[in-house]
Design a protein around this motif. Sequence first.
Motif, PDB file in Angstrom:
ATOM      1  N   GLU A 127       1.185   1.441  -4.031  1.00  0.00           N
ATOM      2  CA  GLU A 127      -0.034   2.228  -4.224  1.00  0.00           C
ATOM      3  C   GLU A 127       0.110   3.677  -3.784  1.00  0.00           C
ATOM      4  O   GLU A 127      -0.756   4.497  -4.065  1.00  0.00           O
ATOM      5  N   GLU A 150      -0.132   4.902  -0.735  1.00  0.00           N
ATOM      6  CA  GLU A 150      -1.055   5.273   0.343  1.00  0.00           C
ATOM      7  C   GLU A 150      -0.285   5.879   1.514  1.00  0.00           C
ATOM      8  O   GLU A 150       0.886   5.595   1.726  1.00  0.00           O
ATOM      9  N   HIS A 151      -0.982   6.677   2.300  1.00  0.00           N
ATOM     10  CA  HIS A 151      -0.421   7.279   3.502  1.00  0.00           C
ATOM     11  C   HIS A 151      -0.133   6.165   4.513  1.00  0.00           C
ATOM     12  O   HIS A 151      -0.840   5.161   4.564  1.00  0.00           O
ATOM     13  N   ILE A 171      -3.187   4.910   6.725  1.00  0.00           N
ATOM     14  CA  ILE A 171      -4.176   4.066   6.031  1.00  0.00           C
ATOM     15  C   ILE A 171      -3.616   2.662   5.823  1.00  0.00           C
ATOM     16  O   ILE A 171      -4.294   1.665   6.050  1.00  0.00           O
ATOM     17  N   ALA A 172      -2.359   2.600   5.407  1.00  0.00           N
ATOM     18  CA  ALA A 172      -1.711   1.299   5.210  1.00  0.00           C
ATOM     19  C   ALA A 172      -1.688   0.520   6.518  1.00  0.00           C
ATOM     20  O   ALA A 172      -1.922  -0.701   6.545  1.00  0.00           O
ATOM     21  N   LEU A 199       0.812  -1.215   0.000  1.00  0.00           N
ATOM     22  CA  LEU A 199       0.000   0.000   0.000  1.00  0.00           C
ATOM     23  C   LEU A 199       0.852   1.275   0.000  1.00  0.00           C
ATOM     24  O   LEU A 199       0.532   2.230  -0.703  1.00  0.00           O
TER      25      LEU A 199
END
Length: 163
Positions: A66, A68-69, A72-73, A62
């Motif tokens: 991806e 992602e922050h 969030i991950a 993630l």
Amino acid sequence: EMCIRDRFRARQDSRDDCTCFASKSFYAFSRLFLMRESVRILRFAIVGTLNALITALIVGLLMHIEGEHYMIANVVAYVVAQIHNFIWCKFWIFPFDADRKKNTIWHEILFFACAFAVAYAAQFLFLLFLVEICGCNEYLAQFLGLFVYGAINFMSNKWITFR
């Protein structure tokens, strides 16, 4: 005059000849308890390692792939690993014992979710502290948080969820 080796053997023989049933029973019980607990801790460590790998894989995918922050991950990784963790805890680490069973499956799910929430909150606060205040690397902070989470999660599940 007895040498040290003979004194030791005499002391060992006197211990072996102990006729006190209570002390022999307590010794046997404590050995069995410690053996069961060490097996349980070893199993928890194995499942915990698998959970750490799942968490690291999801966090890595993630965050790195991806974009992602890290927060969030972290949430996604821990939720997925927690589902995996419940199954192994229920059937392998803390298996069903009809004589000592106090909780139904629904209670176990509720208590497991509460244990997860407490352990996860401690881990998440630790993660935020390391990253935001101490300036720690996000990947290293995620890794270190696993130990905070694991310790709290094991104690909560042992003493509350699967008692």
